[in-house]
Design a protein around this motif. Structure first.
Motif, PDB file in Angstrom:
ATOM      1  N   ARG A   1     -18.474  14.131  -8.973  1.00 58.09           N
ATOM      2  CA  ARG A   1     -17.873  13.125  -9.852  1.00 58.09           C
ATOM      3  C   ARG A   1     -18.081  13.523 -11.294  1.00 58.09           C
ATOM      4  O   ARG A   1     -18.665  14.551 -11.575  1.00 58.09           O
ATOM      5  CB  ARG A   1     -18.498  11.757  -9.571  1.00 58.09           C
TER       6      ARG A   1
ATOM      7  N   SER B   1     -13.568  18.915  -5.820  1.00 61.11           N
ATOM      8  CA  SER B   1     -13.703  18.508  -4.415  1.00 61.11           C
ATOM      9  C   SER B   1     -13.668  19.725  -3.491  1.00 61.11           C
ATOM     10  O   SER B   1     -12.832  20.617  -3.688  1.00 61.11           O
ATOM     11  CB  SER B   1     -12.552  17.577  -4.032  1.00 61.11           C
TER      12      SER B   1
ATOM     13  N   VAL C   1       0.839  -1.218   0.000  1.00 65.07           N
ATOM     14  CA  VAL C   1       0.000   0.000   0.000  1.00 65.07           C
ATOM     15  C   VAL C   1       0.869   1.261   0.000  1.00 65.07           C
ATOM     16  O   VAL C   1       0.554   2.241  -0.680  1.00 65.07           O
ATOM     17  CB  VAL C   1      -0.945   0.001   1.224  1.00 65.07           C
TER      18      VAL C   1
ATOM     19  N   LEU D   1     -13.976   9.845   2.422  1.00 69.26           N
ATOM     20  CA  LEU D   1     -14.235   8.707   3.314  1.00 69.26           C
ATOM     21  C   LEU D   1     -14.354   9.177   4.773  1.00 69.26           C
ATOM     22  O   LEU D   1     -15.330   8.863   5.463  1.00 69.26           O
ATOM     23  CB  LEU D   1     -13.097   7.676   3.164  1.00 69.26           C
TER      24      LEU D   1
ATOM     25  N   LEU E   1       3.852   7.523  -1.553  1.00 68.78           N
ATOM     26  CA  LEU E   1       2.693   8.416  -1.534  1.00 68.78           C
ATOM     27  C   LEU E   1       3.042   9.786  -0.960  1.00 68.78           C
ATOM     28  O   LEU E   1       2.387  10.774  -1.240  1.00 68.78           O
ATOM     29  CB  LEU E   1       1.548   7.811  -0.701  1.00 68.78           C
TER      30      LEU E   1
ATOM     31  N   HIS F   1      -4.083   4.431  13.849  1.00 66.12           N
ATOM     32  CA  HIS F   1      -2.827   4.865  13.224  1.00 66.12           C
ATOM     33  C   HIS F   1      -2.732   4.568  11.731  1.00 66.12           C
ATOM     34  O   HIS F   1      -2.113   5.318  10.982  1.00 66.12           O
ATOM     35  CB  HIS F   1      -1.644   4.250  13.965  1.00 66.12           C
TER      36      HIS F   1
ATOM     37  N   LEU G   1     -14.235  -0.984   1.099  1.00 66.71           N
ATOM     38  CA  LEU G   1     -13.546  -1.816   2.083  1.00 66.71           C
ATOM     39  C   LEU G   1     -12.986  -0.942   3.210  1.00 66.71           C
ATOM     40  O   LEU G   1     -13.079  -1.301   4.389  1.00 66.71           O
ATOM     41  CB  LEU G   1     -12.431  -2.629   1.398  1.00 66.71           C
ATOM     42  N   GLY G   2     -12.417   0.219   2.859  1.00 65.97           N
ATOM     43  CA  GLY G   2     -11.936   1.149   3.888  1.00 65.97           C
ATOM     44  C   GLY G   2     -13.081   1.504   4.830  1.00 65.97           C
ATOM     45  O   GLY G   2     -12.936   1.484   6.052  1.00 65.97           O
ATOM     46  N   PHE G   3     -14.224   1.793   4.251  1.00 69.30           N
ATOM     47  CA  PHE G   3     -15.421   2.129   5.040  1.00 69.30           C
ATOM     48  C   PHE G   3     -15.791   0.965   5.966  1.00 69.30           C
ATOM     49  O   PHE G   3     -16.059   1.162   7.154  1.00 69.30           O
ATOM     50  CB  PHE G   3     -16.573   2.447   4.076  1.00 69.30           C
TER      51      PHE G   3
ATOM     52  N   LEU H   1     -18.361  10.093   4.449  1.00 66.92           N
ATOM     53  CA  LEU H   1     -18.946   8.770   4.692  1.00 66.92           C
ATOM     54  C   LEU H   1     -18.952   8.392   6.174  1.00 66.92           C
ATOM     55  O   LEU H   1     -19.904   7.797   6.655  1.00 66.92           O
ATOM     56  CB  LEU H   1     -18.180   7.688   3.909  1.00 66.92           C
TER      57      LEU H   1
ATOM     58  N   ALA I   1      -9.039  17.367  -6.958  1.00 65.07           N
ATOM     59  CA  ALA I   1      -9.815  16.118  -6.867  1.00 65.07           C
ATOM     60  C   ALA I   1      -8.891  14.900  -6.898  1.00 65.07           C
ATOM     61  O   ALA I   1      -9.265  13.828  -6.434  1.00 65.07           O
ATOM     62  CB  ALA I   1     -10.825  16.048  -8.007  1.00 65.07           C
TER      63      ALA I   1
ATOM     64  N   GLN J   1     -14.002   0.098  -3.197  1.00 69.23           N
ATOM     65  CA  GLN J   1     -15.128  -0.852  -3.108  1.00 69.23           C
ATOM     66  C   GLN J   1     -15.701  -0.884  -1.693  1.00 69.23           C
ATOM     67  O   GLN J   1     -16.163  -1.903  -1.229  1.00 69.23           O
ATOM     68  CB  GLN J   1     -14.662  -2.250  -3.492  1.00 69.23           C
TER      69      GLN J   1
ATOM     70  N   GLY K   1      -5.245   0.658   5.567  1.00 65.62           N
ATOM     71  CA  GLY K   1      -4.669   0.378   4.249  1.00 65.62           C
ATOM     72  C   GLY K   1      -5.486  -0.659   3.503  1.00 65.62           C
ATOM     73  O   GLY K   1      -5.923  -1.653   4.085  1.00 65.62           O
ATOM     74  N   VAL K   2      -5.697  -0.392   2.212  1.00 68.07           N
ATOM     75  CA  VAL K   2      -6.436  -1.325   1.360  1.00 68.07           C
ATOM     76  C   VAL K   2      -5.558  -1.634   0.143  1.00 68.07           C
ATOM     77  O   VAL K   2      -4.972  -0.715  -0.467  1.00 68.07           O
ATOM     78  CB  VAL K   2      -7.787  -0.704   0.922  1.00 68.07           C
TER      79      VAL K   2
ATOM     80  N   TYR L   1      -8.123  -3.518  -4.575  1.00 68.28           N
ATOM     81  CA  TYR L   1      -9.427  -3.586  -3.898  1.00 68.28           C
ATOM     82  C   TYR L   1      -9.921  -2.215  -3.449  1.00 68.28           C
ATOM     83  O   TYR L   1     -10.942  -2.118  -2.772  1.00 68.28           O
ATOM     84  CB  TYR L   1      -9.347  -4.540  -2.691  1.00 68.28           C
TER      85      TYR L   1
HETATM   86  C1  LIG Z   1      -7.662   5.529   1.730  1.00 67.98           C
HETATM   87  C2  LIG Z   1      -8.081   4.052   1.633  1.00 67.98           C
HETATM   88  C3  LIG Z   1      -7.801   3.362   2.944  1.00 67.98           C
HETATM   89  C4  LIG Z   1      -9.595   4.034   1.356  1.00 67.98           C
HETATM   90  O1  LIG Z   1     -10.033   2.699   1.228  1.00 67.98           O
HETATM   91  P1  LIG Z   1     -11.057   2.311   0.056  1.00 67.98           P
HETATM   92  O2  LIG Z   1     -11.514   0.926   0.309  1.00 67.98           O
HETATM   93  O3  LIG Z   1     -10.417   2.617  -1.255  1.00 67.98           O
HETATM   94  O4  LIG Z   1     -12.224   3.367   0.359  1.00 67.98           O
HETATM   95  P2  LIG Z   1     -13.800   3.205   0.196  1.00 67.98           P
HETATM   96  O5  LIG Z   1     -14.116   2.540  -1.096  1.00 67.98           O
HETATM   97  O6  LIG Z   1     -14.368   2.589   1.440  1.00 67.98           O
HETATM   98  O7  LIG Z   1     -14.261   4.726   0.204  1.00 67.98           O
HETATM   99  C5  LIG Z   1     -13.693   5.642  -0.686  1.00 67.98           C
HETATM  100  C6  LIG Z   1     -14.774   6.541  -1.264  1.00 67.98           C
HETATM  101  O8  LIG Z   1     -14.112   7.630  -1.921  1.00 67.98           O
HETATM  102  C7  LIG Z   1     -14.602   7.727  -3.253  1.00 67.98           C
HETATM  103  N1  LIG Z   1     -13.546   8.306  -4.090  1.00 67.98           N
HETATM  104  C8  LIG Z   1     -12.718   7.693  -4.955  1.00 67.98           C
HETATM  105  N2  LIG Z   1     -11.885   8.616  -5.501  1.00 67.98           N
HETATM  106  C9  LIG Z   1     -12.210   9.804  -4.954  1.00 67.98           C
HETATM  107  C10 LIG Z   1     -11.716  11.130  -5.104  1.00 67.98           C
HETATM  108  N3  LIG Z   1     -10.696  11.412  -5.921  1.00 67.98           N
HETATM  109  N4  LIG Z   1     -12.275  12.115  -4.354  1.00 67.98           N
HETATM  110  C11 LIG Z   1     -13.299  11.851  -3.506  1.00 67.98           C
HETATM  111  N5  LIG Z   1     -13.805  10.612  -3.332  1.00 67.98           N
HETATM  112  C12 LIG Z   1     -13.265   9.611  -4.048  1.00 67.98           C
HETATM  113  C13 LIG Z   1     -14.963   6.322  -3.618  1.00 67.98           C
HETATM  114  O9  LIG Z   1     -15.790   6.302  -4.751  1.00 67.98           O
HETATM  115  C14 LIG Z   1     -15.630   5.859  -2.318  1.00 67.98           C
HETATM  116  O10 LIG Z   1     -16.926   6.412  -2.189  1.00 67.98           O
HETATM  117  P3  LIG Z   1     -18.261   5.653  -2.667  1.00 67.98           P
HETATM  118  O11 LIG Z   1     -18.212   4.279  -2.082  1.00 67.98           O
HETATM  119  O12 LIG Z   1     -19.382   6.489  -2.140  1.00 67.98           O
HETATM  120  O13 LIG Z   1     -18.225   5.623  -4.178  1.00 67.98           O
HETATM  121  C15 LIG Z   1      -7.356   3.297   0.498  1.00 67.98           C
HETATM  122  O14 LIG Z   1      -7.661   3.895  -0.712  1.00 67.98           O
HETATM  123  C16 LIG Z   1      -5.844   3.234   0.703  1.00 67.98           C
HETATM  124  O15 LIG Z   1      -5.354   2.260   1.279  1.00 67.98           O
HETATM  125  N6  LIG Z   1      -5.101   4.261   0.211  1.00 67.98           N
HETATM  126  C17 LIG Z   1      -3.660   4.333   0.368  1.00 67.98           C
HETATM  127  C18 LIG Z   1      -3.222   4.474   1.810  1.00 67.98           C
HETATM  128  C19 LIG Z   1      -3.908   5.578   2.571  1.00 67.98           C
HETATM  129  O16 LIG Z   1      -4.069   6.708   2.098  1.00 67.98           O
HETATM  130  N7  LIG Z   1      -4.356   5.255   3.818  1.00 67.98           N
HETATM  131  C20 LIG Z   1      -5.088   6.176   4.689  1.00 67.98           C
HETATM  132  C21 LIG Z   1      -4.214   7.051   5.482  1.00 67.98           C
HETATM  133  S1  LIG Z   1      -3.296   6.173   6.729  1.00 67.98           S
END
Ligand SMILES: CC(C)(COP(=O)(O)OP(=O)(O)OC[C@H]1O[C@@H](n2cnc3c(N)ncnc32)[C@H](O)[C@@H]1OP(=O)(O)O)[C@@H](O)C(=O)NCCC(=O)NCCS
Length: 303
Positions: free
Chosen positions: A286, A292, A26, A137, A161, A90, A103-105, A141, A245, A101, A93-94, A98
């Motif tokens: 979107r 954003s 990740v 998120l 990142l 802390h 999963l983070g939520f 959300l 965005a 979808q 990570g997804v 994946y």
């Molecule tokens: C951040 C992270 C944990 C989110 O997990 P995820 O499973 O991708 O997130 P989710 O699908 O649950 O939710 C993301 C939402 O943002 C939306 N989204 C996608 N791109 C977007 C953008 N550019 N701007 C705003 N929203 C966006 C998604 O469509 C989703 O919403 P929806 O379900 O209503 O369509 C994951 O992307 C990740 O691991 N990223 C890299 C590491 C990181 O940044 N970790 C967090 C900080 S420690």
């Protein structure tokens, strides 16, 4: 769309080695920033929580298929009556295959359930305020709020990142027992507010941005701070702040522009927080030209 991810507590050293491996996928590029399994297991044995997710329908449940995790531990925060317990989240990570979808939520919702059972009412974590997906998120959300800006919190970060930019962060508050959070986590879909709703309530974008020839947003040359300053005791004042965005793509394409965004947004966010505003919502439009916006409200201390 939300799937039936299999989410469970990870508490063996084998499972936590998989969490180490997933961190490298990740956040590629910096092995020294990985939280090692020996620390994870110590935390888990002392009140901390590591939750992992496997894909739906994976009935043999092998940890080899770990696709997401969330990690946090108990901590303290100061109040006028002395320190109070909280959960400090802390890492979330997804796996890149994946992402997007829900999963983070789902991982955060599972964390919310577990932490509530520990009798704790506040979870905090930090994230880069210029990452629109994370903002959507966390704020929209999950219903977290924010009134704290931390400059260069992690010093210089070396992973793919974060490299090349000051590690400024929002620290968000997730008041897990509030109606606000419970409503956002309920299965009932929330009415998606767009900009028109906020404009109708008198909101204003204080940093109107334009796009450069390559379609990247340029930070506003002059920010309308007078709106903030004149809010005074108008408790209902709403302010919108635009961010890119897709900041990671912008950074990849034009690091100088990404740095300009870091410094211009830092000034705006700090000023808003100093004036008593807090982040209460986030709008992501979107489509072909996504945009954003953070929504800041004045004086909503008790959400
Ligand atoms: C951040 C992270 C944990 C989110 O997990 P995820 O499973 O991708 O997130 P989710 O699908 O649950 O939710 C993301 C939402 O943002 C939306 N989204 C996608 N791109 C977007 C953008 N550019 N701007 C705003 N929203 C966006 C998604 O469509 C989703 O919403 P929806 O379900 O209503 O369509 C994951 O992307 C990740 O691991 N990223 C890299 C590491 C990181 O940044 N970790 C967090 C900080 S420690």
């Amino acid at each position: 769309m939300e799937h039936n991810w299999q989410i469970r507590i990870l508490d063996t050293i084998e499972e936590l080695h998989k969490v180490e491996e997933l961190q490298r996928i990740v956040w590629p590029g910096s092995d020294t920033d990985v939280v090692p399994a020996h620390l994870l297991i110590t935390v888990v044995h002392n009140g901390g929580l590591v939750l992992g997710a496997l894909p739906p329908g994976d009935h043999n449940g092998s940890i080899d298929r770990l696709v997401g995790f969330v990690f946090g531990f108990p901590g303290l925060y100061s109040t006028p009556d002395g320190p109070r317990p909280k959960h400090c989240s802390h890492m979330l990570g997804v796996h890149p295959d994946y992402q997007g979808q829900r999963l983070g939520f789902s991982l955060k919702r599972a964390q919310w359930q577990m932490v509530r059972h520990q009798g704790i009412d506040r979870i905090t974590w930090t994230y880069d305020p210029l990452l629109s997906r994370n903002a959507y998120l966390n704020i929209s959300l999950l219903g977290a709020v924010c009134s704290t800006y931390l400059r260069e919190l992690y010093g210089e970060m070396r992973d793919g990142l974060n490299i090349g930019l000051p590690s400024d962060r929002f620290e968000v508050d997730w008041w897990v027992n509030t109606q606000r959070v419970q409503r956002r986590l309920s299965k009932k879909a929330r009415l998606n507010l767009d900009l028109a709703h906020f404009f109708a309530a008198g909101a204003e974008v204080i940093n109107p941005t334009r796009l450069d020839d390559n379609g990247w947003p340029i930070p506003a040359e002059s920010v309308n701070f007078s709106t903030i300053d004149s809010a005074g005791d108008q408790e209902s004042m709403i302010v919108l702040v635009e961010i890119p965005a897709d900041y990671l793509a912008l950074k990849e394409a034009n690091i100088e522009l990404a740095r300009k965004w870091r410094f211009s947004s830092r000034e705006i966010f700090e000023r808003l927080f100093q004036s008593g505003y807090l982040v209460t919502d986030f709008v992501h439009l979107r489509g072909e030209n996504p945009r954003s916006y953070y929504v800041f409200s004045h004086g909503e201390g008790t959400l």
